[in-house]
Structure formats: structure tokens, C-alpha cells
Design an enzyme around this catalytic site. Structure first.
Site, mmCIF file in Angstrom:
data_model
loop_
_atom_site.group_PDB
_atom_site.id
_atom_site.type_symbol
_atom_site.label_atom_id
_atom_site.label_comp_id
_atom_site.label_asym_id
_atom_site.label_seq_id
_atom_site.Cartn_x
_atom_site.Cartn_y
_atom_site.Cartn_z
ATOM 1 N N GLU A 6 5.705 47.008 80.806
ATOM 2 C CA GLU A 6 6.948 46.322 80.479
ATOM 3 C C GLU A 6 7.257 45.272 81.540
ATOM 4 O O GLU A 6 7.882 45.587 82.570
ATOM 5 C CB GLU A 6 8.102 47.333 80.417
ATOM 6 C CG GLU A 6 7.952 48.371 79.340
ATOM 7 C CD GLU A 6 9.314 48.795 78.787
ATOM 8 O OE1 GLU A 6 9.545 48.607 77.579
ATOM 9 O OE2 GLU A 6 10.146 49.293 79.565
ATOM 10 N N SER A 34 11.189 42.869 74.537
ATOM 11 C CA SER A 34 11.530 41.912 73.476
ATOM 12 C C SER A 34 10.579 41.971 72.278
ATOM 13 O O SER A 34 10.242 40.932 71.687
ATOM 14 C CB SER A 34 11.617 40.480 74.035
ATOM 15 O OG SER A 34 12.655 40.401 74.998
ATOM 16 N N ASN A 62 13.528 53.211 72.197
ATOM 17 C CA ASN A 62 14.355 53.513 73.368
ATOM 18 C C ASN A 62 15.774 53.009 73.080
ATOM 19 O O ASN A 62 16.045 51.822 73.204
ATOM 20 C CB ASN A 62 13.763 52.811 74.601
ATOM 21 C CG ASN A 62 14.599 53.037 75.842
ATOM 22 O OD1 ASN A 62 15.542 53.829 75.845
ATOM 23 N ND2 ASN A 62 14.261 52.330 76.916
ATOM 24 N N LYS A 107 18.340 53.542 74.724
ATOM 25 C CA LYS A 107 19.112 53.330 75.970
ATOM 26 C C LYS A 107 20.487 53.986 75.833
ATOM 27 O O LYS A 107 20.569 55.074 75.266
ATOM 28 C CB LYS A 107 19.174 51.834 76.301
ATOM 29 C CG LYS A 107 17.771 51.208 76.311
ATOM 30 C CD LYS A 107 17.711 49.836 76.896
ATOM 31 C CE LYS A 107 16.266 49.334 76.843
ATOM 32 N NZ LYS A 107 16.093 48.040 77.500
ATOM 33 N N HIS A 120 11.550 53.874 83.852
ATOM 34 C CA HIS A 120 11.984 52.623 83.218
ATOM 35 C C HIS A 120 12.586 51.693 84.271
ATOM 36 O O HIS A 120 13.240 52.147 85.207
ATOM 37 C CB HIS A 120 13.014 52.930 82.121
ATOM 38 C CG HIS A 120 13.278 51.745 81.250
ATOM 39 N ND1 HIS A 120 14.114 50.722 81.637
ATOM 40 C CD2 HIS A 120 12.786 51.395 80.041
ATOM 41 C CE1 HIS A 120 14.127 49.804 80.676
ATOM 42 N NE2 HIS A 120 13.328 50.192 79.703
HETATM 43 P P1 PGA Z 1 13.832 45.474 74.734
HETATM 44 O O1 PGA Z 1 13.699 46.728 75.741
HETATM 45 O O2 PGA Z 1 12.970 45.783 73.547
HETATM 46 O O3 PGA Z 1 15.282 45.405 74.400
HETATM 47 O O4 PGA Z 1 13.354 44.276 75.492
HETATM 48 C C1 PGA Z 1 12.476 47.344 75.941
HETATM 49 C C2 PGA Z 1 12.635 48.449 76.929
HETATM 50 O O5 PGA Z 1 13.426 48.297 77.864
HETATM 51 O O6 PGA Z 1 12.007 49.518 76.803
#
Ligand code: PGA
Length: 210
Positions: A140, A173, A8, A10, A80
Site C-alpha cells: 500500500e 485508491s 477495509n 476503517k 496499516h
Molecule cells: P483506499 O484505502 O482504498 O481508500 O485508498 C486503502 C487502505 O487504506 O487499505
């Protein structure tokens, strides 16, 4: 079973050129890569980060499931926590998007941090008499997203055990050190990776270890 690893990106990166470099470095991992909409076509990516529930019409700024399907996209992240927070997406809105995805032959990745969010969507899918087998769930926990504070394996396992669905990803994370534990110890079928998916070598290591 081979793990399902989803990147992802983003709202990153800032240029198509950077997107191409990152995509070329990571595409051979076999992961699903979800870049911002504007890069999907140029990259030939197989994942997206959102969609709108109507197929076409006067919906300024929106992109439909039908459009994504016609571009060759296979997976779409929906619900999300960042969209629940910044775009004020509710369970009702998310369910409409999930249904649009399923009707158009996409595989939606439904992000949840509590079981009630999943139950709401499952009920709507059943009401529409759609097959649930193409739904992917991603657990998540809010505290773990983008914080560098991953969920403990014990807590993640407890959550995995309580979700009665065949394909559940862990997200929050994830890094190359903890990736394997969520699969082998907590029992997830794959990972949803945010920040670490922007670092090619780290992401490649995650896929290798998972
Ligand atoms: P992150 O994000 O791996 O940066 O914690 C995960 C997500 O939001 O899908």
C-alpha cells in the site's frame, strides 16, 4: 487462482444498522470484510482491522487474536499505515501482533509501503519458527491511500516483482476501473479496498472485475 479481495471499512459506518445493510449487500461477493470490532459479532464478519499481541489480561481497550479466532474471524489487517501514523505502531509492535495472529491460527494481512517493513516481520516470524504460509502481504504505497491517486501499474508491478512472497495484495485508491489491471498486469493476487468498500455497487463491481 481466484483473487483475494479484502474490504477495509476503517472507522465506518456510524451505526450498526448501516453496517448491516452494507454487509448484506456485499457479503455474497466472497470478499473478506473487515468492519470495526464492535460490528464483527453482529455481522458474523470474517475479517478484523487490528488485534493486541497478548491472549488475555489487563490490557484496557484491547482485543486479542484468541478472541477474534473464537468469534470465527479468519483474517486480520495489521500494520496499516494509519495505525503506524496515528497509533505510532512500530515494526516491533507490528511483528508481535503478526506472531500472535499466526500462533492463534489467523491469517494476518501485513500492510507495507517498503520492503524493509516486510523483511523485519519475516525475520521475527523465522525467529519464532512459525510457518509463513498464512501470511498475506499488502503493498500500500502511502501516496495512494485514500487519495484517489492510485499507484501506476508499472510501479506496482515493479514492487510486486520484488516481493518474494506468494500472496501479495495491492491497496490504495482501488476502484472498479483499475482493479483488474493490478491483478492481470501487475501480478497481484488480490486487492485491499478502503473507501470503495463502503459503496456497495462499486465494491461489487471491483470483485467482479478483479
Ligand atoms: P483506499 O484505502 O482504498 O481508500 O485508498 C486503502 C487502505 O487504506 O487499505
Amino acid at each position: 487462482m481466484k483473487s483475494l479481495i479484502v474490504a477495509n471499512w476503517k472507522m465506518n459506518p456510524a451505526t450498526l444498522q448501516e453496517a448491516k445493510v452494507l454487509f448484506d449487500q456485499t457479503k455474497n461477493t466472497g470478499a473478506v470484510i473487515c468492519p470495526p470490532y464492535i460490528y464483527i459479532m453482529a455481522l458474523g464478519a470474517n475479517g478484523a482491522q487490528d488485534l493486541f499481541w497478548e491472549d488475555a489480561g489487563p490490557y484496557t481497550g484491547e482485543v486479542s487474536a484468541l478472541m477474534l479466532k473464537n468469534l470465527g474471524v479468519e483474517y486480520v489487517i495489521l500494520g496499516h499505515s494509519e495505525r503506524r501514523k496515528y497509533q505510532k505502531e512500530t515494526n516491533e509492535i507490528i511483528a508481535k501482533k503478526i506472531i500472535a495472529a499466526l500462533k492463534n491460527g489467523l491469517k494476518p494481512i501485513l500492510c507495507i509501503d517498503k520492503i524493509s517493513q516486510l523483511n523485519f516481520v519475516v525475520k521475527e516470524i523465522e525467529n519464532c519458527k512459525l510457518e509463513i504460509k498464512n501470511l498475506v502481504v499488502a503493498y500500500e504505497p502511502l501516496f495512494a491511500i485514500g487519495t484517489g491517486k492510485p499507484c501506476s501499474i508499472e510501479k506496482a508491478k515493479k514492487m510486486r516483482d520484488s516481493i518474494k512472497h506468494p500472496v501479495v495484495l495491492y491497496g490504495g485508491s482501488v476502484n472498479s476501473q483499475n482493479a483488474a489491471d493490478y491483478i492481470n498486469q501487475a501480478g497481484f493476487q488480490g486487492l485491499l479496498v478502503g473507501g470503495a468498500s463502503l459503496k456497495a455497487q462499486e465494491f461489487i463491481a471491483i470483485v467482479k472485475n478483479a
